[in-house]
Design an enzyme around this catalytic site. Structure first.
Site, PDB file in Angstrom:
ATOM      1  N   ASP A 191       0.883  -1.153   0.000  1.00  0.00           N
ATOM      2  CA  ASP A 191       0.000   0.000   0.000  1.00  0.00           C
ATOM      3  C   ASP A 191       0.934   1.220   0.000  1.00  0.00           C
ATOM      4  O   ASP A 191       2.125   1.095   0.300  1.00  0.00           O
ATOM      5  CB  ASP A 191      -0.875  -0.034   1.254  1.00  0.00           C
ATOM      6  CG  ASP A 191      -1.731   1.202   1.383  1.00  0.00           C
ATOM      7  OD1 ASP A 191      -2.312   1.624   0.367  1.00  0.00           O
ATOM      8  OD2 ASP A 191      -1.820   1.762   2.494  1.00  0.00           O
ATOM      9  N   LEU A 192       0.414   2.377  -0.333  1.00  0.00           N
ATOM     10  CA  LEU A 192       1.276   3.567  -0.426  1.00  0.00           C
ATOM     11  C   LEU A 192       1.003   4.560   0.707  1.00  0.00           C
ATOM     12  O   LEU A 192       1.862   4.810   1.558  1.00  0.00           O
ATOM     13  CB  LEU A 192       1.042   4.235  -1.791  1.00  0.00           C
ATOM     14  CG  LEU A 192       1.748   5.563  -2.047  1.00  0.00           C
ATOM     15  CD1 LEU A 192       3.258   5.404  -2.002  1.00  0.00           C
ATOM     16  CD2 LEU A 192       1.318   6.139  -3.390  1.00  0.00           C
ATOM     17  N   ASP A 193      -0.212   5.118   0.692  1.00  0.00           N
ATOM     18  CA  ASP A 193      -0.553   6.165   1.664  1.00  0.00           C
ATOM     19  C   ASP A 193      -0.576   5.591   3.076  1.00  0.00           C
ATOM     20  O   ASP A 193      -1.346   4.677   3.363  1.00  0.00           O
ATOM     21  CB  ASP A 193      -1.938   6.755   1.341  1.00  0.00           C
ATOM     22  CG  ASP A 193      -1.971   7.410  -0.044  1.00  0.00           C
ATOM     23  OD1 ASP A 193      -1.075   8.214  -0.339  1.00  0.00           O
ATOM     24  OD2 ASP A 193      -2.897   7.110  -0.825  1.00  0.00           O
ATOM     25  N   THR A 222       1.275  10.352   3.619  1.00  0.00           N
ATOM     26  CA  THR A 222       0.294  11.122   2.848  1.00  0.00           C
ATOM     27  C   THR A 222      -1.150  10.895   3.303  1.00  0.00           C
ATOM     28  O   THR A 222      -2.047  11.606   2.851  1.00  0.00           O
ATOM     29  CB  THR A 222       0.397  10.752   1.355  1.00  0.00           C
ATOM     30  OG1 THR A 222       0.540   9.326   1.272  1.00  0.00           O
ATOM     31  CG2 THR A 222       1.573  11.413   0.692  1.00  0.00           C
ATOM     32  N   LYS A 238      -9.880   5.494   4.753  1.00  0.00           N
ATOM     33  CA  LYS A 238      -8.506   5.036   4.519  1.00  0.00           C
ATOM     34  C   LYS A 238      -8.483   3.803   3.641  1.00  0.00           C
ATOM     35  O   LYS A 238      -9.186   2.826   3.927  1.00  0.00           O
ATOM     36  CB  LYS A 238      -7.837   4.697   5.856  1.00  0.00           C
ATOM     37  CG  LYS A 238      -6.831   5.719   6.314  1.00  0.00           C
ATOM     38  CD  LYS A 238      -5.997   5.156   7.444  1.00  0.00           C
ATOM     39  CE  LYS A 238      -5.534   6.270   8.346  1.00  0.00           C
ATOM     40  NZ  LYS A 238      -4.936   5.755   9.571  1.00  0.00           N
ATOM     41  N   SER A 296      -1.739   0.186  -4.449  1.00  0.00           N
ATOM     42  CA  SER A 296      -2.448   1.311  -3.840  1.00  0.00           C
ATOM     43  C   SER A 296      -3.759   1.593  -4.559  1.00  0.00           C
ATOM     44  O   SER A 296      -3.850   1.424  -5.774  1.00  0.00           O
ATOM     45  CB  SER A 296      -1.556   2.557  -3.905  1.00  0.00           C
ATOM     46  OG  SER A 296      -2.286   3.698  -3.510  1.00  0.00           O
ATOM     47  N   ALA A 297      -4.742   2.070  -3.797  1.00  0.00           N
ATOM     48  CA  ALA A 297      -6.017   2.497  -4.386  1.00  0.00           C
ATOM     49  C   ALA A 297      -5.861   3.857  -5.064  1.00  0.00           C
ATOM     50  O   ALA A 297      -6.756   4.309  -5.771  1.00  0.00           O
ATOM     51  CB  ALA A 297      -7.069   2.595  -3.294  1.00  0.00           C
ATOM     52  N   LYS A 299     -10.511  -1.795  -2.709  1.00  0.00           N
ATOM     53  CA  LYS A 299     -10.408  -2.342  -1.352  1.00  0.00           C
ATOM     54  C   LYS A 299     -11.699  -1.990  -0.609  1.00  0.00           C
ATOM     55  O   LYS A 299     -12.231  -0.912  -0.828  1.00  0.00           O
ATOM     56  CB  LYS A 299      -9.212  -1.700  -0.617  1.00  0.00           C
ATOM     57  CG  LYS A 299      -7.863  -1.959  -1.286  1.00  0.00           C
ATOM     58  CD  LYS A 299      -6.754  -1.152  -0.616  1.00  0.00           C
ATOM     59  CE  LYS A 299      -5.447  -1.262  -1.404  1.00  0.00           C
ATOM     60  NZ  LYS A 299      -4.337  -0.481  -0.827  1.00  0.00           N
ATOM     61  N   GLU A 318      -0.039  -2.993   4.896  1.00  0.00           N
ATOM     62  CA  GLU A 318      -1.211  -2.107   4.950  1.00  0.00           C
ATOM     63  C   GLU A 318      -1.341  -1.358   6.273  1.00  0.00           C
ATOM     64  O   GLU A 318      -0.940  -1.866   7.312  1.00  0.00           O
ATOM     65  CB  GLU A 318      -2.486  -2.943   4.781  1.00  0.00           C
ATOM     66  CG  GLU A 318      -2.926  -3.118   3.347  1.00  0.00           C
ATOM     67  CD  GLU A 318      -3.517  -1.855   2.724  1.00  0.00           C
ATOM     68  OE1 GLU A 318      -3.724  -0.865   3.443  1.00  0.00           O
ATOM     69  OE2 GLU A 318      -3.757  -1.881   1.498  1.00  0.00           O
ATOM     70  N   ASP A 319      -1.969  -0.181   6.195  1.00  0.00           N
ATOM     71  CA  ASP A 319      -2.244   0.590   7.421  1.00  0.00           C
ATOM     72  C   ASP A 319      -3.741   0.774   7.653  1.00  0.00           C
ATOM     73  O   ASP A 319      -4.118   1.508   8.563  1.00  0.00           O
ATOM     74  CB  ASP A 319      -1.578   1.971   7.338  1.00  0.00           C
ATOM     75  CG  ASP A 319      -2.254   2.858   6.311  1.00  0.00           C
ATOM     76  OD1 ASP A 319      -2.595   2.349   5.218  1.00  0.00           O
ATOM     77  OD2 ASP A 319      -2.463   4.052   6.593  1.00  0.00           O
TER      78      ASP A 319
HETATM   79  C1  BG6 Z   1      -5.739   5.361  -0.725  1.00  0.00           C
HETATM   80  C2  BG6 Z   1      -6.017   6.298   0.419  1.00  0.00           C
HETATM   81  O1  BG6 Z   1      -4.403   4.971  -0.703  1.00  0.00           O
HETATM   82  O2  BG6 Z   1      -6.020   6.016  -1.968  1.00  0.00           O
HETATM   83  C3  BG6 Z   1      -7.441   6.819   0.356  1.00  0.00           C
HETATM   84  O3  BG6 Z   1      -5.814   5.606   1.640  1.00  0.00           O
HETATM   85  C4  BG6 Z   1      -7.696   7.449  -1.006  1.00  0.00           C
HETATM   86  O4  BG6 Z   1      -7.635   7.766   1.388  1.00  0.00           O
HETATM   87  C5  BG6 Z   1      -7.362   6.459  -2.106  1.00  0.00           C
HETATM   88  O5  BG6 Z   1      -9.064   7.839  -1.113  1.00  0.00           O
HETATM   89  C6  BG6 Z   1      -7.536   7.045  -3.518  1.00  0.00           C
HETATM   90  O6  BG6 Z   1      -6.566   8.014  -3.702  1.00  0.00           O
HETATM   91  P1  BG6 Z   1      -6.516   9.052  -4.913  1.00  0.00           P
HETATM   92  O7  BG6 Z   1      -5.133   9.639  -4.780  1.00  0.00           O
HETATM   93  O8  BG6 Z   1      -6.705   8.289  -6.187  1.00  0.00           O
HETATM   94  O9  BG6 Z   1      -7.594  10.036  -4.670  1.00  0.00           O
HETATM   95 MG    MG Z   2      -2.937   3.233   3.318  1.00  0.00          MG
END
Ligand code: BG6
Ligand code: MG
Length: 220
Positions: A7-9, A15, A44, A113-114, A144, A168-169
């Site tokens: 996962d990224l954020d 972020t 999240k 990542s999403a 997710k 993951e967080d």
């Molecule tokens: C996830 C975040 O990594 O990405 C979510 O935890 C976020 O909070 C989702 O909504 C989508 O991100 P983005 O950058 O495409 O708006």
């Molecule tokens: Mg995350």
């Protein structure tokens, strides 16, 4: 352990806070309403449009599709503004070392990542080269907590999910890894990531040896 799916954020980059800060600004500017802290965890790991649905449901606001889309785009602009100052220094503690140790041991890396801002953020953090694959969240059927993005990330590396660990967080993300049948490593409080196969309080607590041991213990 052949692959590591990230996962990224909130896992690689600090972020996650910017996402919720951007949602708060959007809702304040457009509806003059405040968002409670508990909505942060509910958004999240969840895609941009699913997050907006969660927020509008909470506010009991129903909008036509065009207005919904406009708000999602505005949120992304606010969020991208916060990302402008992002540098290598925003890699969460311990993660640069974990990434380089995994690579040194021949483990392949994929982003799961999403976020549609994933490649942009990796670039800002100087990590684009470190990743062998980036799964595209716009190409999977379900976001997710569905396992799709983790299945796509393992597939992009050419491995079975069972041969991978995932980091993951968020609750939604841990569920996604578990349902993909990769070994889940949760980062955060028990309340957030308690369903993970292995948990660490903070990124700084994670190291290659423990991750490898976790993967081996799981497969014993
Ligand atoms: C996830 C975040 O990594 O990405 C979510 O935890 C976020 O909070 C989702 O909504 C989508 O991100 P983005 O950058 O495409 O708006
Ligand atoms: Mg995350």
């Amino acid at each position: 352990m052949k692959g590591a799916l990230f996962d990224l954020d909130g896992v690689i980059a600090d972020t996650a806070v910017f996402h919720f800060k951007a949602w708060r600004k959007l809702i304040k500017d457009n509806f003059d309403r405040e968002l409670p802290d508990e909505l942060e965890e509910k958004t999240k790991g969840v895609s941009r449009s699913d997050s907006l649905k969660v927020i509008l449901d909470y506010l009991k606001i129903d909008l036509p599709q065009a207005e919904f889309n406009r708000l999602a785009a505005e949120k992304n602009n606010v969020y991208r503004g916060y990302l402008q100052t992002l540098t290598e220094k925003d890699i969460l503690p311990g993660m640069a070392k974990l990434i380089s140790d995994l690579k040194e041991h021949g483990v392949k890396l994929a982003l799961a990542s999403a976020s549609q801002n994933g490649p942009f953020i990796l670039e800002k953090l100087g990590l684009s080269e470190a990743f062998d694959a980036v799964a595209d969240p716009t190409k999977v059927a379900k976001g997710k907590p569905a396992p799709d993005i983790y299945l796509a990330a393992a597939d992009a590396l050419g491995f079975k999910p069972e041969d991978c660990v995932g980091f993951e967080d968020a609750i939604a993300g841990v569920t996604a890894i578990n349902d993909a049948h990769a070994v889940s490593i949760g980062i955060g409080s028990k309340k957030e990531v308690g369903k993970a196969d292995f948990c660490f309080d903070k990124t700084v607590d994670i190291n290659y040896a423990d991750v490898k041991r976790a993967w081996e213990n799981f497969h014993e």
